[in-house]
Design a protein around this motif. Sequence first.
Motif, short mmCIF file in Angstrom:
data_model
loop_
_atom_site.label_atom_id
_atom_site.label_comp_id
_atom_site.label_asym_id
_atom_site.label_seq_id
_atom_site.Cartn_x
_atom_site.Cartn_y
_atom_site.Cartn_z
N THR A 1 -37.18 -68.10 6.22
CA THR A 1 -36.94 -67.08 7.21
C THR A 1 -36.21 -66.07 6.72
OG1 THR A 1 -36.83 -69.02 8.91
CG2 THR A 1 -36.09 -66.86 9.68
N ILE A 2 -36.39 -64.67 7.17
CA ILE A 2 -35.61 -63.58 6.73
C ILE A 2 -35.00 -63.14 8.01
CG2 ILE A 2 -37.54 -61.96 7.14
CD1 ILE A 2 -36.87 -60.37 4.67
N SER A 3 -33.54 -62.68 7.82
CA SER A 3 -32.98 -61.99 8.82
C SER A 3 -32.07 -60.93 8.31
CB SER A 3 -32.31 -63.21 9.74
OG SER A 3 -31.23 -63.56 8.64
N ARG A 4 -31.31 -60.29 9.21
CA ARG A 4 -30.66 -59.10 8.80
C ARG A 4 -29.24 -59.29 9.68
NH1 ARG A 4 -34.34 -54.24 8.87
NH2 ARG A 4 -32.50 -53.28 7.70
N ASP A 5 -28.29 -58.66 9.15
CA ASP A 5 -26.73 -58.79 9.99
C ASP A 5 -26.52 -57.16 9.64
OD1 ASP A 5 -24.43 -58.58 10.79
OD2 ASP A 5 -23.77 -60.52 10.30
N ASN A 6 -26.88 -56.33 10.39
CA ASN A 6 -26.31 -55.00 10.16
C ASN A 6 -24.95 -54.62 10.14
OD1 ASN A 6 -29.10 -54.23 10.05
ND2 ASN A 6 -29.24 -53.51 12.34
N ALA A 7 -24.25 -55.37 10.84
CA ALA A 7 -22.71 -55.34 10.76
C ALA A 7 -22.35 -55.69 9.37
CB ALA A 7 -21.92 -56.49 11.75
N LYS A 8 -23.10 -56.60 8.63
CA LYS A 8 -22.35 -56.90 7.04
C LYS A 8 -23.32 -56.05 6.22
CE LYS A 8 -20.79 -61.40 8.53
NZ LYS A 8 -20.65 -62.91 8.03
N ASN A 9 -24.41 -55.26 6.81
CA ASN A 9 -25.26 -54.60 5.82
C ASN A 9 -25.77 -55.74 4.71
OD1 ASN A 9 -25.91 -51.78 5.81
ND2 ASN A 9 -24.73 -51.47 3.74
N THR A 10 -26.42 -56.59 5.12
CA THR A 10 -26.81 -57.85 4.52
C THR A 10 -27.80 -58.42 5.09
OG1 THR A 10 -24.60 -58.46 3.54
CG2 THR A 10 -26.18 -60.22 3.46
N VAL A 11 -28.87 -58.67 4.26
CA VAL A 11 -30.07 -59.28 4.70
C VAL A 11 -30.36 -60.80 3.84
CG1 VAL A 11 -32.93 -59.25 4.26
CG2 VAL A 11 -31.61 -57.41 4.91
N TYR A 12 -30.78 -61.72 4.85
CA TYR A 12 -30.56 -62.91 4.42
C TYR A 12 -32.02 -63.67 4.03
CZ TYR A 12 -25.80 -62.74 5.89
OH TYR A 12 -24.50 -62.33 6.18
N LEU A 13 -32.31 -64.56 3.46
CA LEU A 13 -33.62 -65.44 3.16
C LEU A 13 -33.34 -66.62 3.23
CD1 LEU A 13 -36.68 -65.24 2.80
CD2 LEU A 13 -36.17 -65.47 0.38
N GLN A 14 -33.39 -67.48 4.40
CA GLN A 14 -33.16 -69.00 4.51
C GLN A 14 -34.38 -69.54 3.78
OE1 GLN A 14 -30.20 -70.80 5.47
NE2 GLN A 14 -31.78 -72.41 4.74
N MET A 15 -34.12 -70.51 2.84
CA MET A 15 -35.31 -71.03 2.19
C MET A 15 -35.10 -72.58 2.53
SD MET A 15 -35.73 -68.87 -1.27
CE MET A 15 -34.01 -69.63 -1.93
N ASN A 16 -36.11 -73.28 3.10
CA ASN A 16 -36.16 -74.60 3.64
C ASN A 16 -37.42 -75.44 2.96
OD1 ASN A 16 -33.81 -74.09 5.11
ND2 ASN A 16 -35.11 -73.79 6.86
N ASN A 17 -37.13 -76.72 2.65
CA ASN A 17 -38.02 -77.40 1.90
C ASN A 17 -38.69 -76.70 0.87
OD1 ASN A 17 -40.02 -79.59 1.90
ND2 ASN A 17 -41.49 -78.53 3.23
N LEU A 18 -37.78 -76.69 -0.14
CA LEU A 18 -38.17 -76.06 -1.19
C LEU A 18 -39.08 -76.71 -1.88
CD1 LEU A 18 -34.75 -73.98 -1.76
CD2 LEU A 18 -36.94 -72.91 -1.87
N LYS A 19 -39.92 -76.21 -2.75
CA LYS A 19 -40.69 -76.94 -3.83
C LYS A 19 -40.59 -76.20 -4.92
CE LYS A 19 -44.02 -77.17 -0.13
NZ LYS A 19 -45.55 -76.74 0.48
N PRO A 20 -41.15 -77.11 -6.35
CA PRO A 20 -40.99 -76.41 -7.51
C PRO A 20 -41.67 -75.08 -7.67
CG PRO A 20 -41.37 -78.85 -7.69
CD PRO A 20 -41.55 -78.45 -6.05
N MET A 21 -42.91 -74.93 -6.87
CA MET A 21 -43.39 -73.67 -7.11
C MET A 21 -42.63 -72.51 -6.66
SD MET A 21 -46.06 -73.88 -3.68
CE MET A 21 -46.14 -72.05 -3.72
N ASP A 22 -41.60 -72.77 -5.76
CA ASP A 22 -40.69 -71.83 -5.50
C ASP A 22 -39.69 -71.32 -6.52
OD1 ASP A 22 -40.49 -73.51 -2.36
OD2 ASP A 22 -41.73 -71.63 -2.75
N THR A 23 -39.83 -71.97 -7.74
CA THR A 23 -38.88 -71.64 -8.86
C THR A 23 -38.91 -69.98 -9.36
OG1 THR A 23 -38.28 -73.85 -9.43
CG2 THR A 23 -38.07 -72.27 -11.09
#
Length: 123
Positions: free
Chosen positions: A67-89
């Motif tokens: 899930t990608i999200s942004r917090d404009n107040a913090k001038n930051t974008v996030y990428l929440q990564m769940n159920n990670l797999k070895p292919m995500d390396t």
Amino acid sequence: QLQLVESGGGLVQPGGSLRLSCAASGFTLDYYAIGWFRQAPGKEREGVSCISSSGARYADSVKGRFTISRDNAKNTVYLQMNNLKPMDTGVYYCAAVKDLGWLVLTAGQYDYWGQGTQVTVSS
């Protein structure tokens, strides 16, 4: 000077989670589309997700897990990564381009890049 700094990478077991951050300085993220890309050893850089004024987009390989999200107040974008797999390396990079309402996952369309953060999914 426009700068992007990624953080939050690390070593995680399969099925685990990480949250990556992309902090911007020297410019306001509100007016930019942000993309997350990753590159595994010996492979080309691939688009993972992006966010713009038109919404968000995900690569098929991460839909339902990231899930990608942004917090404009913090001038930051996030990428929440769940159920990670070895292919995500890989090394994960964030990138920015002026927001024209596009949702593109092509690296060549982005103008500014961070230095990357390593994500390793392994047991």
